[in-house]
Design an enzyme around this catalytic site. Structure first.
Site, mmCIF file in Angstrom:
data_model
loop_
_atom_site.group_PDB
_atom_site.id
_atom_site.type_symbol
_atom_site.label_atom_id
_atom_site.label_comp_id
_atom_site.label_asym_id
_atom_site.label_seq_id
_atom_site.Cartn_x
_atom_site.Cartn_y
_atom_site.Cartn_z
ATOM 1 N N ASP A 10 1.443 4.029 15.881
ATOM 2 C CA ASP A 10 0.766 3.282 14.837
ATOM 3 C C ASP A 10 -0.624 2.957 15.395
ATOM 4 O O ASP A 10 -0.814 2.901 16.609
ATOM 5 C CB ASP A 10 1.551 1.997 14.538
ATOM 6 C CG ASP A 10 0.831 1.092 13.570
ATOM 7 O OD1 ASP A 10 0.513 1.551 12.457
ATOM 8 O OD2 ASP A 10 0.585 -0.071 13.935
ATOM 9 N N ASP A 12 -3.229 0.210 14.188
ATOM 10 C CA ASP A 12 -3.628 -1.196 14.267
ATOM 11 C C ASP A 12 -2.501 -2.060 14.809
ATOM 12 O O ASP A 12 -1.390 -2.053 14.290
ATOM 13 C CB ASP A 12 -4.044 -1.694 12.881
ATOM 14 C CG ASP A 12 -5.186 -0.865 12.313
ATOM 15 O OD1 ASP A 12 -6.133 -0.587 13.060
ATOM 16 O OD2 ASP A 12 -5.118 -0.494 11.123
ATOM 17 N N ASP A 18 -5.922 -5.239 15.871
ATOM 18 C CA ASP A 18 -5.839 -5.238 14.417
ATOM 19 C C ASP A 18 -6.954 -6.084 13.820
ATOM 20 O O ASP A 18 -6.952 -7.304 13.920
ATOM 21 C CB ASP A 18 -4.470 -5.758 13.968
ATOM 22 C CG ASP A 18 -4.229 -5.573 12.477
ATOM 23 O OD1 ASP A 18 -5.117 -5.014 11.790
ATOM 24 O OD2 ASP A 18 -3.160 -5.974 12.002
ATOM 25 N N TYR A 21 -8.495 -4.358 7.504
ATOM 26 C CA TYR A 21 -9.357 -3.499 6.693
ATOM 27 C C TYR A 21 -10.651 -3.133 7.415
ATOM 28 O O TYR A 21 -11.734 -3.164 6.844
ATOM 29 C CB TYR A 21 -9.638 -4.151 5.325
ATOM 30 C CG TYR A 21 -8.370 -4.577 4.630
ATOM 31 C CD1 TYR A 21 -7.421 -3.640 4.245
ATOM 32 C CD2 TYR A 21 -8.107 -5.925 4.402
ATOM 33 C CE1 TYR A 21 -6.240 -4.028 3.635
ATOM 34 C CE2 TYR A 21 -6.931 -6.324 3.784
ATOM 35 C CZ TYR A 21 -5.999 -5.370 3.403
ATOM 36 O OH TYR A 21 -4.831 -5.756 2.800
ATOM 37 N N CYS A 95 4.237 5.843 -3.198
ATOM 38 C CA CYS A 95 4.064 7.145 -2.541
ATOM 39 C C CYS A 95 5.188 7.399 -1.536
ATOM 40 O O CYS A 95 5.891 6.485 -1.127
ATOM 41 C CB CYS A 95 2.719 7.189 -1.826
ATOM 42 S SG CYS A 95 2.586 5.990 -0.486
#
Length: 180
Positions: A10, A12, A18, A21, A95
């Site tokens: 992964d 962030d 992290d 955005y 999704c």
């Protein structure tokens, strides 16, 4: 899992700090042990990659170009990974790629030419481990301050204190099984 052919991280909270955005490559900061974990995997001949939810795109907070720029900066700091795959959809899009669904893991494995079952997925939240399991891969949780305590408890038998330990442990287990 008897063999690890690829390590998928992964982004962030696992490899980089992290920054919610984040669209600014200058704000990318590696977490302790991240570069060493990637280098260790590469030194063992394993493919490496990142699988990351980037809902900021779907929410209109980031552009694909910004995510690509941030990924490029992280890739530079990490010494280069083989693949970067991200989900651009908002959480309610339904999704197949957004973690905890298996799409990102399956896509990365296919692009790397390895079975999903031979991938180790390292992340900081339950969605990372759940996506790994859904794809038939092995997932390891590396809890941090953003990890919900219930998630840390739930996956305590599939966790490591940091990303480097996660990779070392997986390679040790794989080597032990290979010599058995």
């Amino acid at each position: 899992m008897s063999t690890v052919s690829a390590v998928l991280f992964d982004r962030d909270g696992t490899l980089v700090a992290d920054v919610p955005y984040n669209g600014d490559p200058d704000r990318v900061r590696l977490l302790p042990g991240a570069a060493e974990a990637v280098a260790l995997a590469r030194s063992r001949g394993l493919a490496t990659g990142v699988v990351s939810n980037q809902s900021g795109i779907g929410r209109g907070l980031l552009t694909v170009g910004q995510v690509l720029d941030v990924n490029a900066r992280a890739d530079e700091l990490l010494g280069g990974l083989d693949i970067w795959v991200f989900c651009p959809h908002a959480p309610d899009a339904g999704c197949a790629c957004r973690k905890p669904r298996p799409g990102l893991i399956r896509t990365a494995a296919a692009r790397l030419g390895v079975p999903a079952a031979e991938c180790l997925v390292v992340g900081d939240i339950a969605a990372d481990v759940l996506a790994a399991h859904a794809a038939g891969a092995r997932g390891v949780l590396v809890p941090n301050e953003a990890t919900a305590p219930a998630e840390a408890k739930r996956f305590s038998s599939h966790s490591a204190p940091d990303v480097l330990t996660a990779v070392r442990s997986a390679l040790r287990v794989t080597a032990g099984r290979a010599s058995a």
